[in-house]
Write a protein that holds these residues in place. Structure first.
Motif: not given
Length: 381
Positions: A265-269, A274-280, A282-291
């Motif tokens: 899921v990608i969310s935010g203004p 930000t994007v939720e990412v499922k790693l290889e 199986g863990a979950m992380m959240r990252a910021t996308l460039a404007p």
């Protein structure tokens, strides 16, 4: 808006001094046919700017410098300097100074004669040449070395003579092709400071080529990272380090921890998505996308980039991204300690923390955490 309102507004920035438009260059290769060294490079350099072409061997950076200097004709594209198309001009008619890696000094000429050479080729009077050479020698701290031959000078002094020769005729543009490559580490650092100071003092627009990341970070106003004949990203050192545009840039500019995963899921203004990412793993992380980045979508194959100084001990914290593992080794680097940590889910991370804090011994179990803001997401490809 009326004329008065426009006049009160910010002044328009000056036009670029150097413009490269669609530069292509190919070389014949008997085994592979034509090899593309430059694949449509566009670049604009502002007046007074220090811009570095950074990239690995074979990325096209030196070929691009030679196209600007006039030593290599482009197969396509145009080169414009101060509003003048110089694509077809010979090197001698471009008003460009150049310093090569091995200086290219005339071995039979003294320092003053080497510096005077481009002035003599331009037909200046002897009195004017003497005055300009004396000023150039003083500028690089070599007054009194006029009669020294290159073999009587140290590597750093030869470098200064080459720099004085490139600047003595007041060029519109200065090109530096890995000029510190032949110097030892201490002298290289000293020359970097001197060249940067001199460039700032003179305000000369400079295009610099290096494969050394640290050198590029120290010297540059902006850096153009090159890969396979193209500019992969251009920006300030902070732009490239904190927000790399690709996995290549992240891995080439500084050290990076890279996690592979799938975009959720990608969310935010728009300016702070930000994007939720499922790693290889199986863990979950959240990252910021460039404007403004619209290349990442649900299900995309991503690389998450985390710089070594960002993770911190996470015990009891509310960090968005967390991993656990065991310290494998610790290397003292002076101001920092570099740790390698084997992660419980496989793989490892590298940490670089200040040396003044408590040291972690190999075998120590730790939990690490960092924020989504400290995690960049780029396409894996």
């Amino acid at each position: 808006m009326g004329d008065r309102e426009i006049a009160r507004g910010a002044a328009a920035p000056p036009p670029p001094l150097l413009v490269l438009a669609g530069i292509e260059r190919r070389f014949a290769d008997g085994r592979a046919g034509a090899v593309t060294a430059l694949a449509g490079v566009d670049l604009a350099i502002k007046p007074g700017e220090f811009l570095t072409l950074l990239g690995p061997s074979g990325s096209g950076k030196t070929t691009l410098l030679k196209v600007v200097a006039g030593f290599e004709p482009p197969d396509k594209g145009r080169v414009t300097l101060a509003g003048r198309d110089i694509t077809e001009l010979s090197p001698a008619k471009r008003n460009i100074g150049m310093v090569f890696q091995h200086y290219a000094l005339f071995p039979h000429m003294a320092a003053a004669a080497n510096i005077a050479f481009p002035l003599a080729m331009r037909g200046l009077a002897r009195a004017a040449i003497r005055e300009k050479v004396a000023s150039a020698l003083a500028l690089v701290g070599l007054a009194g070395y006029e009669e020294r031959l290159p073999r009587q000078l140290s590597g750093g002094q030869q470098q200064r003579v080459a720099l004085a020769r490139a600047l003595v005729f007041d060029p519109a543009l200065l090109l530096l092709d890995e000029p510190f490559g032949a110097l030892d580490r201490k002298l290289r650092a000293q020359m970097q400071v001197e060249v940067k100071s001199l460039q700032r003092r003179l305000g000369v627009t400079t295009l610099f080529v290096t494969h050394d990341q640290e050198e590029a970070l120290v010297l540059s106003d902006r850096i153009a990272v090159m890969s396979q004949g193209r500019i992969a990203q251009i920006g300030t050192a902070e732009d490239l380090y904190r927000r790399p545009a690709s996995r290549f840039v992240a891995e080439f500019v500084g050290e990076a921890n890279i996690f592979r995963g799938r975009a959720g899921v990608i969310s935010g203004p728009a300016e702070a998505r930000t994007v939720e990412v499922k790693l290889e793993s199986g863990a979950m992380m959240r990252a910021t996308l460039a404007p403004g980045d619209r290349s990442i979508h649900y299900g995309a194959d991503l690389a998450l980039v985390v710089r070594p100084e960002r993770p911190r001990l996470a015990s009891g914290s509310e960090a968005e991204n967390r991993v656990a593992g065991t310290v494998v080794d610790a290397t003292y680097l002076g101001e920092a300690v570099r740790y390698r940590v084997a992660l419980d889910g496989g793989g490892e991370v590298v940490l670089r923390w200040g040396a003044d804090g408590e040291r972690l011994a190999p075998g120590t179990r730790i939990e690490l955490g960092w924020s989504a803001a400290d995690t960049s997401a780029v396409l894996w490809a």
